[in-house]
Write a protein that holds these residues in place. Structure first.
Motif, short mmCIF file in Angstrom:
data_model
loop_
_atom_site.label_atom_id
_atom_site.label_comp_id
_atom_site.label_asym_id
_atom_site.label_seq_id
_atom_site.Cartn_x
_atom_site.Cartn_y
_atom_site.Cartn_z
N LEU A 254 -18.22 11.60 28.14
CA LEU A 254 -18.54 10.18 28.08
C LEU A 254 -17.84 9.49 29.24
O LEU A 254 -16.62 9.50 29.32
CB LEU A 254 -18.07 9.61 26.74
CG LEU A 254 -18.74 8.34 26.22
CD1 LEU A 254 -20.23 8.53 26.06
CD2 LEU A 254 -18.10 7.92 24.91
N HIS B 220 -23.04 2.48 24.26
CA HIS B 220 -22.08 1.37 24.31
C HIS B 220 -20.84 1.74 23.51
O HIS B 220 -20.94 2.25 22.38
CB HIS B 220 -22.70 0.09 23.73
CG HIS B 220 -21.82 -1.12 23.89
ND1 HIS B 220 -21.78 -1.86 25.06
CD2 HIS B 220 -20.94 -1.72 23.04
CE1 HIS B 220 -20.92 -2.86 24.93
NE2 HIS B 220 -20.40 -2.79 23.71
N HIS B 221 -19.68 1.51 24.11
CA HIS B 221 -18.40 1.76 23.43
C HIS B 221 -17.99 0.47 22.74
O HIS B 221 -17.65 -0.53 23.40
CB HIS B 221 -17.36 2.21 24.45
CG HIS B 221 -16.12 2.78 23.84
ND1 HIS B 221 -15.28 2.04 23.04
CD2 HIS B 221 -15.59 4.03 23.91
CE1 HIS B 221 -14.28 2.80 22.64
NE2 HIS B 221 -14.44 4.02 23.16
N ASN B 222 -18.01 0.47 21.41
CA ASN B 222 -17.78 -0.77 20.67
C ASN B 222 -16.36 -1.30 20.83
O ASN B 222 -16.15 -2.51 21.01
CB ASN B 222 -18.08 -0.55 19.19
CG ASN B 222 -19.56 -0.37 18.93
OD1 ASN B 222 -20.39 -0.84 19.71
ND2 ASN B 222 -19.91 0.31 17.86
N THR B 223 -15.36 -0.41 20.77
CA THR B 223 -13.97 -0.87 20.84
C THR B 223 -13.65 -1.48 22.20
O THR B 223 -13.03 -2.54 22.31
CB THR B 223 -13.01 0.29 20.55
OG1 THR B 223 -13.30 0.79 19.24
CG2 THR B 223 -11.56 -0.17 20.63
N MET C 65 -21.29 2.91 28.43
CA MET C 65 -20.84 4.26 28.76
C MET C 65 -22.07 5.14 29.00
O MET C 65 -23.17 4.82 28.55
CB MET C 65 -19.98 4.85 27.64
CG MET C 65 -18.73 4.06 27.31
SD MET C 65 -17.46 4.13 28.60
CE MET C 65 -16.77 5.75 28.30
#
Length: 511
Positions: A213, A228-231, A236
């Motif tokens: 990733l 999409h990286h939520n945190t 990504m």
């Protein structure tokens, strides 16, 4: 869930097995001592042909056939290695007054595909078939769906074979059970990776791991998968290549690194392309692409010999020899040889005219490098059957490659072509951060023209180069296509356990 008649019967048998006090899905370890395929190789006989060894063997696997003959039966057991015949006698597996194990479990409740474990001794039947005389039988696992069973009519025609490619790829667990001959493809794949890893270890390289990733899709010209990286709240990408991370490790002071890696490209699917594929990439400091050509020859010769016992493989009507040295041909010379066209010094408009004369489809988003790539791919690749290094690519095609030390407008790059397909791609790596930034800017202009495969600028990689990277040679070798060659397969799906498939259409409702 609507069940077929066969599935209903198997669930009824499951309940009856439980009623006998037998766990149909036991958790205990079963101590296997022999594999089916090994037993015939280990048999020793006396002058009368009686087996004198293997007086105690323990096997486990699926029951694939049964022939009940009253108080005795023959069956075929299939394990990971192959099949062997079993002889099962009622009084052997149920020696006391209670004959339930044979009369009820074995004769009535055991379905084809069920797992059992057996303990006994090896003997030869009257027809000379190596078999196991079962003394103990243990139930190890219930199959609730019937396996496809081929049937042969009176005229010898076979029906109900599990041969449909889409079903085979979608249900490998069934495919490799009823078509065990295909397991050899994957055993060769495993041996290939093992032999390549051994070669690279012996070369003194270190195996490493890099991110799958990634925040930027770099290292190749390809369309990425995006998520999409939520945190972190950032986009990504699944990696399209691991090149830029491996070169960061060369900057960090490692002299040689390699990685067997999964790559992901959000592109078309066909007989030689899968969105997820495997490659090995390795990078070695203080080397160039000439050294890498020789090393590539040695690696592939070693690997093919290790897997197939010879350096030659059969690919359709061609016999391909991986023993080095391989032919070397510049890209311009290859295009000239197979098309009669000269691309040396040709600008973009001249290349478009050449493509039109050769009936090669191009579009306005394509720059000079993409135009040359299309011409080469359409008119040259298919002619390159024996291993051939295509060298000295135009600079526009290779944004991560060092400029040629003596030929203006070219870079020090090669691709290895075998049986009309690219197997490996290698460079003298670009280690000039200023030149690298300019190449990224050229890629950005192509992206603005609509090229969705153009490479993104990786500022962190540029920063790494600014700390200094020594002269380096790097290569990527496609494992899947190499396995196709070594196993004589025409479709990449045949060499992947679980290839990507279109969603399965829902079953039509029954009236």
């Amino acid at each position: 869930m609507e069940l077929t008649d066969q599935e209903k019967i198997r669930r009824e048998n499951l309940a009856k097995i439980r009623e006998l006090g037998i766990d149909p899905f036991p958790a205990a370890t079963f101590p296997v001592t022999h594999l089916a395929a090994d037993i015939p190789q280990q048999v020793e006989t006396d002058a009368e042909g009686n087996v004198t060894n293997l007086q105690e063997v323990t096997l486990a696997g699926r029951i694939m056939s049964q022939r009940i003959m009253g108080k005795a039966a023959f069956a075929n057991l299939q394990d990971s290695s192959g099949r062997i015949q079993l002889y099962v006698s009622r009084d052997d597996i149920a020696p006391g007054e209670d004959k339930t194990l044979y009369n009820t479990l074995f004769k009535k409740l055991l379905d084809l595909g069920d797992f059992i474990g057996v303990k006994g001794f090896v003997f030869k039947t009257r027809t000379g078939e190596i078999s196991v005389h079962v003394k103990e039988l243990t139930f190890l696992g219930k199959s609730l769906r019937p396996l496809p069973t081929p049937k042969r009519d009176e005229e010898g025609r076979v029906y109900d074979e599990f041969k449909d490619p889409e079903l085979r790829y979608r249900m490998r667990y069934v495919d490799l059970t009823v078509n065990p001959q295909y397991k050899e493809i994957f055993r060769k794949r495993s041996r290939l990776i093992t032999s390549m890893r051994q070669f690279l270890d012996d070369l003194g390289l270190m195996e490493v791991e890099t991110p799958i990733l990634q925040p930027i899709h770099g290292g190749a010209a390809a369309r990425p998968f995006k998520t999409h990286h939520n945190t972190l709240d950032v986009p990504m990408y699944l990696r399209i290549a691991n090149e830029l991370y491996l070169k960061r490790l060369i900057v960090a002071g490692f002299d040689g690194v390699y990685e067997f890696a999964k790559m992901f490209r959000n592109e078309g699917m066909d007989r030689t392309h899968n969105p997820e594929f495997t490659a090995v990439e390795f990078y070695v400091a203080y080397k160039d692409y000439n050294w890498m050509m020789e090393t590539c020859e040695q690696l592939l010769e070693h690997a093919v010999q290790s897997v197939n016992g010879t350096t030659t493989v059969k690919a359709g009507e061609h016999e391909i020899d991986f023993k080095g040295p391989y032919r070397r041909l510049t890209m311009a010379d290859a295009i000239r040889e197979y098309t009669g066209e000269n691309i040396d010094g040709a600008d973009e408009e001249e290349l478009r005219a050449i493509a039109k004369r050769l009936h090669v489809h191009v579009d306005k988003t394509m720059g000079r490098g993409k135009l040359i790539d299309e011409i080469f791919g359409e008119k040259v690749e298919g002619h390159l059957i024996q291993p051939t290094f295509i060298t000295d690519y135009p600079v526009e095609m290779s944004p991560l490659t060092k400029k040629h030390r003596s030929k203006e407008g070219l870079v020090e790059r090669f691709e290895l072509m075998v049986n009309g397909k690219e197997i490996a791609n290698a460079y003298s790596e670009l280690n000039d951060p200023i030149d690298q930034r300019e190449r990224f800017e050229d890629q950005l202009q192509l992206a603005e023209r609509g090229d969705d495969e153009a490479m993104a600028t990786d500022e962190d990689f540029l920063r790494a180069l600014e700390y200094g990277m020594p002269p380096t040679a790097g290569i990527g070798i496609g494992i899947d296509r190499l396995v196709m060659l070594l196993t004589g397969q025409k479709s990449i799906q045949e060499v992947l356990f679980f290839p990507q498939m279109k969603p399965q259409a829902p079953a039509a409702p029954k009236n």
